[in-house]
Design a protein around this motif. Structure first.
Motif, PDB file in Angstrom:
ATOM      1  N   PHE A 121      -3.093   8.551  -4.713  1.00  0.00           N
ATOM      2  CA  PHE A 121      -4.132   7.788  -4.026  1.00  0.00           C
ATOM      3  C   PHE A 121      -5.461   8.542  -3.944  1.00  0.00           C
ATOM      4  O   PHE A 121      -5.962   8.851  -2.855  1.00  0.00           O
ATOM      5  N   HIS A 126      -1.675   4.385  -6.940  1.00  0.00           N
ATOM      6  CA  HIS A 126      -2.938   3.709  -6.644  1.00  0.00           C
ATOM      7  C   HIS A 126      -2.686   2.284  -6.160  1.00  0.00           C
ATOM      8  O   HIS A 126      -1.748   1.616  -6.617  1.00  0.00           O
ATOM      9  N   CYS A 169       0.977  -1.235  -4.279  1.00  0.00           N
ATOM     10  CA  CYS A 169       0.489  -0.083  -5.044  1.00  0.00           C
ATOM     11  C   CYS A 169       1.502   0.260  -6.123  1.00  0.00           C
ATOM     12  O   CYS A 169       2.675  -0.138  -6.057  1.00  0.00           O
TER      13      CYS A 169
END
Length: 367
Positions: free
Chosen positions: A105, A148, A203
């Protein structure tokens, strides 16, 4: 002895093996690194890093000091003040190569709303700098993983496009679930709320590999938008007569081409008992283009050392060194044998029909 056997045993957590050399970039409070280390029972293969200094890390995150102590106890290498956009120049990283490089992230900081175009460009610049560095830090067959968010506006960062500029191809994109990593706590990492978790939502783990043809990504995507690993092309050719019938002549029962160095190599020989896994590994991986030969051979030799120490306690290193010298003789004989027979094969190919030569000389498509 038991500890050595445990260290030799391969363990997995999701996409990561205890035999991988792993670099973690910007690991917050180092809880992800510790999660892997706890799962493996060791952190000797883990290099965990942070952008902040040790003082800042331990001040920002209440669990950081404890996590770092546990990591060091398990054998991890810890580096601070490592910037993702120039990390390949770091003194302790410039000569290192990794099987997995992980950036969880990534975020350039809280400088406005996430859908602001200026902030999105800041995030993209961070990612692009990371890819540019990480692409040159991979071992053969290594992967870069970026965890992500996939909902707007985060999807507008367009990781695949940024990766292609550094010759990286997206090979897989799988759902990320923090529950798969016990003990991992994602942190905001900035502002007065730096030690608070942020909402994950949807994600994924984006997996990239290095490929010089990455700039051709639009032509290499499948229907899921992922670059495919191209299989090796098999060319059907007439069978050529050679002196050998296997690419690696060593086996448990036969000697190689009558060589005196190899005569008597059997399952009962001391060399084969210790290095049998090495011989089998060499046969199984012969000619494979996706293998990092140096690291895989070193791994097999490490296993042989562990086997020797476990099975022959108190024998000392002199016996193991003798076996290594025997292995060196065997390897030298194998190399000479291969050179001799490849010359023979080359001569036969030169006498083969022209159309066959054309097929054999055609490039193989592989990663």
């Amino acid at each position: 002895m038991v500890l050595q056997q445990q260290e030799c045993e391969e363990k997995w957590l999701m996409h990561y093996s205890s035999l991988h050399q792993i670099l973690l970039v910007g690991d917050g409070d180092f809880s992800f690194s510790l999660c892997l280390a706890n799962s493996f029972g060791s952190a000797s293969n883990i290099l965990a890093s942070s952008l902040d200094s040790y003082g800042k890390v331990t001040k920002k995150y209440k669990n950081a000091e404890s996590n770092l102590k546990k990591l060091r106890r398990l054998g991890a290498t810890i580096l601070h003040r490592v910037d993702a956009i120039n990390m390949k120049l770091h003194t302790d990283l410039r000569m290192r190569k990794f099987d997995r490089i992980i950036f969880n992230f990534p975020h350039a900081g809280f400088y406005g709303k996430e859908d602001d175009n200026r902030l999105i460009q800041m995030h993209r610049s961070l990612i692009q700098g990371f890819f540019r560095n990480a692409s040159g830090m991979l071992r053969a067959g290594g992967e870069i993983h970026v965890n992500h968010k996939t909902t707007p506006p985060f999807c507008h960062w367009n990781l695949t496009e940024l990766a292609s500029k550094s010759s990286l191809l997206l090979i897989e994109c799988v759902d990320f679930n923090s529950a798969d990593y016990p003990g991992y706590n994602q942190k905001r990492g900035d502002s007065a709320r730096c030690d608070e978790p942020f909402y994950l939502g949807k994600c994924s783990t984006f997996k990239f590999i290095f490929s010089p043809s990455a700039y051709k990504i639009p032509n290499s995507l499948n229907h899921n938008g992922l670059a495919q690993r191209h299989p090796r092309v098999s060319v059907t050719t007439p069978q050529l007569s050679t002196k050998f019938d296997a690419p690696y002549p060593f086996n448990a029962h036969t000697a190689m081409n009558g060589s005196s160095h190899c005569a008597g190599l059997s399952q009962s020989s001391g060399c084969f008992q210790i290095f049998g896994g090495y011989f089998s590994h060499a046969r199984e991986t012969f000619g494979k283009v996706e293998y990092d030969i140096v690291s895989s051979v070193r791994r097999e030799l490490d296993h042989a050392y562990m086997k020797y120490m476990a099975e022959r306690p108190g024998c000392g290193l002199s016996g193991y060194i003798n076996l290594l010298e025997e292995l060196l003789d065997l390897s030298s004989s194998r190399s000479a044998w291969l050179r001799e027979n490849l010359v023979c094969l080359d001569q036969q190919l030169m006498q083969a029909p022209q159309f066959l030569l054309g097929n054999l000389m055609a490039p193989c498509h592989h990663v």
